[in-house]
Enzyme design. Sequence first.
Site, PDB file in Angstrom:
ATOM      1  N   GLU A   1       0.749  -1.192  -0.021  1.00 50.87           N
ATOM      2  CA  GLU A   1       0.031  -0.299   0.062  1.00 50.87           C
ATOM      3  C   GLU A   1       0.732   1.112  -0.099  1.00 50.87           C
ATOM      4  OE1 GLU A   1      -2.546  -0.089   3.501  1.00 50.87           O
ATOM      5  OE2 GLU A   1      -3.470  -2.332   2.667  1.00 50.87           O
TER       6      GLU A   1
ATOM      7  N   PRO B   1      12.223 -14.522  -2.052  1.00 50.64           N
ATOM      8  CA  PRO B   1      11.039 -14.728  -1.291  1.00 50.64           C
ATOM      9  C   PRO B   1      10.406 -13.388  -0.648  1.00 50.64           C
ATOM     10  CG  PRO B   1      12.982 -15.900  -0.426  1.00 50.64           C
ATOM     11  CD  PRO B   1      13.421 -14.935  -1.496  1.00 50.64           C
ATOM     12  N   ARG B   2       9.217 -13.290  -0.468  1.00 48.69           N
ATOM     13  CA  ARG B   2       8.407 -12.195   0.022  1.00 48.69           C
ATOM     14  C   ARG B   2       9.016 -11.553   1.063  1.00 48.69           C
ATOM     15  NH1 ARG B   2       5.109  -8.200  -2.524  1.00 48.69           N
ATOM     16  NH2 ARG B   2       3.788  -7.263  -0.829  1.00 48.69           N
TER      17      ARG B   2
ATOM     18  N   PRO C   1       1.196  -7.247 -10.515  1.00 51.10           N
ATOM     19  CA  PRO C   1       1.768  -7.910 -11.517  1.00 51.10           C
ATOM     20  C   PRO C   1       2.115  -6.589 -12.650  1.00 51.10           C
ATOM     21  CG  PRO C   1      -0.724  -7.891 -11.780  1.00 51.10           C
ATOM     22  CD  PRO C   1      -0.295  -7.417 -10.589  1.00 51.10           C
TER      23      PRO C   1
END
Length: 432
Positions: A70, A277-278, A345
């Site tokens: 965000e 990785p996130r 995306p």
Amino acid sequence: MPRTDARAPGLFRVYCRATAMLAPLAYRSVARKLRAHDVPEARIAERMGHATEPAPGGPLIWFHAASVGESLSVLTLIARMGDRLPQAQFLITSGTATSAQLIARRMPPRTRHQFAPLDAPGPVGRFLSHWRPRAAVFVESELWPLMLARTRDSGARLALVNARLSMKSVDGWRRFPDTARFVLGCFSLMLTQNDRARRDLLAMGADPDRVHTGGNLKSTSDPLPVDEETLAAMQTALGDRPLWIAASTHPGEEEQVVAAHARVLERHPDACLILAPRHPERSAEVTALIERAGMSNARRSAGELPDDTSQVYLADTLGELGTWYALAPIVFLGGSLREIGGHNPFEPASAGAAILTGPHVTNFAETFAPLIATGGAVEVADADDLAAAVLRWLGNPAPLATARTAARDFAIRRQEALSDIVDRLCTALELG
């Protein structure tokens, strides 16, 4: 302007009293999390409304965004509003140490960051007394009742952008219709990500004249920054090896990604996977998984570059996805093989990467369907599907080039919506 507590629903008044009592306990919890990331004590106190920077001269526009995604989604919006309003100053608040770190790297002109005050009378009161915003813009699903009401009472006009609420949240608010109408009534403008979110807000009691479908703000963001030095070093290290990326992956997904890469290596023994990785703090866990699969690896956090034997390059750092996206032609976006909701995306699409995604993309449902329809993305169900899709593109340069062009064109078309969002905000917030 007088406070609205006296004419507010009873539940709101109960909420105010409860948060006043619970604020010290809540502060201990959030402070512990921030200390774990080595945030200085003075900055941790921002959560109690104690500012660490002076209020600027000139009108201040406050943006509040809770999470990393965000927060980053509004930086381009702030920059564009700064161009439109050269006298304005900007404040962005968020709640996590990671968001603060990433915002600091991409801060627009005339902008500063603070940690958001807890939603309790003391913290919110101190925050508003110091900063005195002329307008406030809240992002996605941050409906903090006391913060919204007190900000509106201060004379500031409020907007909600990129609005998206989970069904659980919508159902919860609908149980208390008077309170929902009261909270939503604080906003002069509500721009939703899609038509479903607009219907949800209307079902909660929002004024139809103030709710509009504005599209996904993340689609209007500038491309992620690229470190040209790192990009050049990686290009030299990798040469013309077949390459693909698995980005923003979560537990339970890396296993499938590594299994898919094993199949890719059968056809292309010199292929390299960049695995990002996130949550980079899971580096040791993911490294162990790669090694159990018998694959050689190099790690970004160790300052390593891939060599000729590196089958996986673990990109276990923050803020470098733009560089990785500029490097590889194929990107699998995580958070989609499990019921997490998917990730943005537009970032890889803007870089011209062909995109692969799992089926669980509720956070971007309105985006992936048209992106897949254009040919810029392909949906996969599991490791076998993922491997087949990667192999299909790696073995067919022409279809891969077509998919990359479709993804980039899709992102460019969506970025044109930002001017309309700026116009709507400036009008509704009376900013000129």
